[in-house]
Motif scaffolding. Structure first.
Motif, short mmCIF file in Angstrom:
data_model
loop_
_atom_site.label_atom_id
_atom_site.label_comp_id
_atom_site.label_asym_id
_atom_site.label_seq_id
_atom_site.Cartn_x
_atom_site.Cartn_y
_atom_site.Cartn_z
N LEU A 1 -50.99 -44.78 -48.67
CA LEU A 1 -49.72 -45.12 -48.03
C LEU A 1 -49.16 -46.46 -48.47
O LEU A 1 -48.28 -47.00 -47.82
N GLU A 2 -49.64 -47.00 -49.53
CA GLU A 2 -49.17 -48.32 -49.95
C GLU A 2 -47.92 -48.21 -50.81
O GLU A 2 -47.83 -47.35 -51.67
N GLY A 3 -46.95 -49.07 -50.51
CA GLY A 3 -45.78 -49.18 -51.36
C GLY A 3 -44.53 -48.49 -50.86
O GLY A 3 -43.44 -48.88 -51.23
N GLU A 4 -44.65 -47.44 -50.03
CA GLU A 4 -43.44 -46.81 -49.49
C GLU A 4 -42.75 -47.83 -48.59
O GLU A 4 -43.37 -48.44 -47.73
N HIS A 5 -41.46 -48.02 -48.79
CA HIS A 5 -40.76 -49.02 -47.98
C HIS A 5 -39.57 -48.39 -47.27
O HIS A 5 -39.11 -47.31 -47.63
N PHE A 6 -39.11 -49.08 -46.24
CA PHE A 6 -37.97 -48.60 -45.45
C PHE A 6 -37.27 -49.77 -44.79
O PHE A 6 -37.81 -50.87 -44.67
N GLU A 7 -36.05 -49.50 -44.36
CA GLU A 7 -35.24 -50.50 -43.68
C GLU A 7 -35.42 -50.33 -42.18
O GLU A 7 -35.23 -49.23 -41.64
N ALA A 8 -35.78 -51.42 -41.50
CA ALA A 8 -35.88 -51.42 -40.04
C ALA A 8 -34.49 -51.76 -39.50
O ALA A 8 -33.98 -52.86 -39.76
N VAL A 9 -33.88 -50.82 -38.80
CA VAL A 9 -32.49 -51.00 -38.38
C VAL A 9 -32.27 -50.84 -36.88
O VAL A 9 -31.18 -51.08 -36.39
N GLN A 10 -33.31 -50.41 -36.14
CA GLN A 10 -33.08 -50.06 -34.75
C GLN A 10 -34.35 -50.15 -33.92
O GLN A 10 -35.44 -49.82 -34.38
N VAL A 11 -34.17 -50.57 -32.67
CA VAL A 11 -35.21 -50.55 -31.65
C VAL A 11 -34.71 -49.62 -30.55
O VAL A 11 -33.50 -49.53 -30.31
N ALA A 12 -35.63 -48.93 -29.89
CA ALA A 12 -35.22 -48.04 -28.80
C ALA A 12 -36.15 -48.18 -27.61
O ALA A 12 -37.32 -48.56 -27.77
N LEU A 13 -35.61 -47.88 -26.44
CA LEU A 13 -36.42 -47.70 -25.25
C LEU A 13 -36.70 -46.19 -25.19
O LEU A 13 -35.77 -45.38 -25.20
N TYR A 14 -37.98 -45.84 -25.20
CA TYR A 14 -38.40 -44.44 -25.18
C TYR A 14 -38.97 -44.08 -23.82
O TYR A 14 -39.54 -44.92 -23.12
N GLN A 15 -38.86 -42.79 -23.49
CA GLN A 15 -39.51 -42.23 -22.32
C GLN A 15 -40.49 -41.17 -22.80
O GLN A 15 -40.18 -40.39 -23.71
N THR A 16 -41.68 -41.16 -22.21
CA THR A 16 -42.71 -40.19 -22.54
C THR A 16 -42.55 -38.94 -21.68
O THR A 16 -42.36 -39.04 -20.47
N HIS A 17 -42.64 -37.78 -22.32
CA HIS A 17 -42.65 -36.50 -21.61
C HIS A 17 -44.01 -35.86 -21.86
O HIS A 17 -44.22 -35.22 -22.90
N LEU A 18 -44.95 -36.09 -20.96
CA LEU A 18 -46.31 -35.61 -21.13
C LEU A 18 -46.34 -34.10 -21.28
O LEU A 18 -45.68 -33.37 -20.55
N GLY A 19 -47.09 -33.64 -22.28
CA GLY A 19 -47.23 -32.21 -22.52
C GLY A 19 -46.14 -31.62 -23.40
O GLY A 19 -46.27 -30.49 -23.85
N ALA A 20 -45.06 -32.35 -23.65
CA ALA A 20 -43.98 -31.84 -24.50
C ALA A 20 -44.32 -32.14 -25.97
O ALA A 20 -45.16 -32.98 -26.27
N PRO B 1 -60.26 -32.94 -38.49
CA PRO B 1 -59.77 -32.36 -37.24
C PRO B 1 -59.60 -33.39 -36.11
O PRO B 1 -60.58 -33.98 -35.66
N PHE B 2 -58.37 -33.59 -35.72
CA PHE B 2 -58.05 -34.42 -34.56
C PHE B 2 -57.51 -33.50 -33.47
O PHE B 2 -56.91 -32.47 -33.76
N LYS B 3 -57.73 -33.88 -32.23
CA LYS B 3 -57.27 -33.07 -31.11
C LYS B 3 -55.75 -32.93 -31.13
O LYS B 3 -55.21 -31.86 -30.86
N LYS B 4 -55.05 -34.03 -31.45
CA LYS B 4 -53.59 -33.99 -31.45
C LYS B 4 -53.04 -34.73 -32.66
O LYS B 4 -53.33 -35.90 -32.86
#
Length: 184
Positions: free
Chosen positions: A152-171, A31-34
């Motif tokens: 979680l070992e071995g699953e792979h993925f392609e890194a293709v993008q970086v983003a600037l994110y905005q936080t919406h607290l409580g959403a 159990p984690f709070k979030k």
């Protein structure tokens, strides 16, 4: 409203779905709070906090210039861990295998933000994907128990993008991509 901004590596939808399926297996026993919404999974490259638009714009232009010639690259998930006390971690995370390209790109983003005038956290970069926050179980947390369920070992993925994110607290989800930079 107090909002925050950060640059992050965007994860592909299939990896988000995979990580979400793993967290669904963990929720009943740990159990984690979030638990984060799968749309919020990412790898933070530079946390900016709250900032005036002019500073964000300058940082974004610098980051965009620095990443203009970057190409996509492969990353692999590599285990699960926690930050904080062993018996009650504040963060449960999925890790990625050490990949020099990720560190190079993070340094370019970090340095660009500092050059734009941001004061950033000086702790060494520890790439991770936050899955949950604030353990609140009655019995002590067991990372070994989590690892028995979540390999979680071995699953792979392609890194293709970086983003600037905005936080919406409580959403839920909490993070919104406000600008993206695609690798070539």
């Amino acid at each position: 409203m107090n909002t925050h901004f950060f640059f992050a590596l965007v994860l592909p939808d299939d990896i988000k779905a995979y990580l979400y399926a793993v967290t669904e297996q963990l929720k009943s026993e740990f159990p984690f709070k979030k638990w984060l919404h799968p749309a919020d999974y990412h790898i933070t490259m530079a946390f900016l906090g709250n900032a005036p638009d002019s500073l964000k714009k300058d940082a974004l232009e610098r980051v965009e210039r620095e990443l203009a010639d970057e190409t996509s690259f492969e990353l692999k998930l590599d285990g699960i861990g926690g930050f904080g006390k062993n018996e009650s971690p504040r963060i449960l995370w999925a890790g990625v295998q050490k990949q020099e390209r990720l560190f190079t790109i993070q340094k370019k983003i970090y340095d660009s933000c500092v050059e734009a005038g941001f004061e950033l956290d000086k702790k060494p970069f520890k790439p991770h994907i936050t899955l949950a926050r604030k353990y609140e179980g009655e019995s002590p947390f067991s990372l070994e128990g989590v690892r028995q369920i979540a390999n979680l070992e071995g699953e792979h993925f392609e890194a293709v993008q970086v983003a600037l994110y905005q936080t919406h607290l409580g959403a839920f989800p909490s993070y919104e991509k406000i600008f993206t930079i695609n690798f070539q």
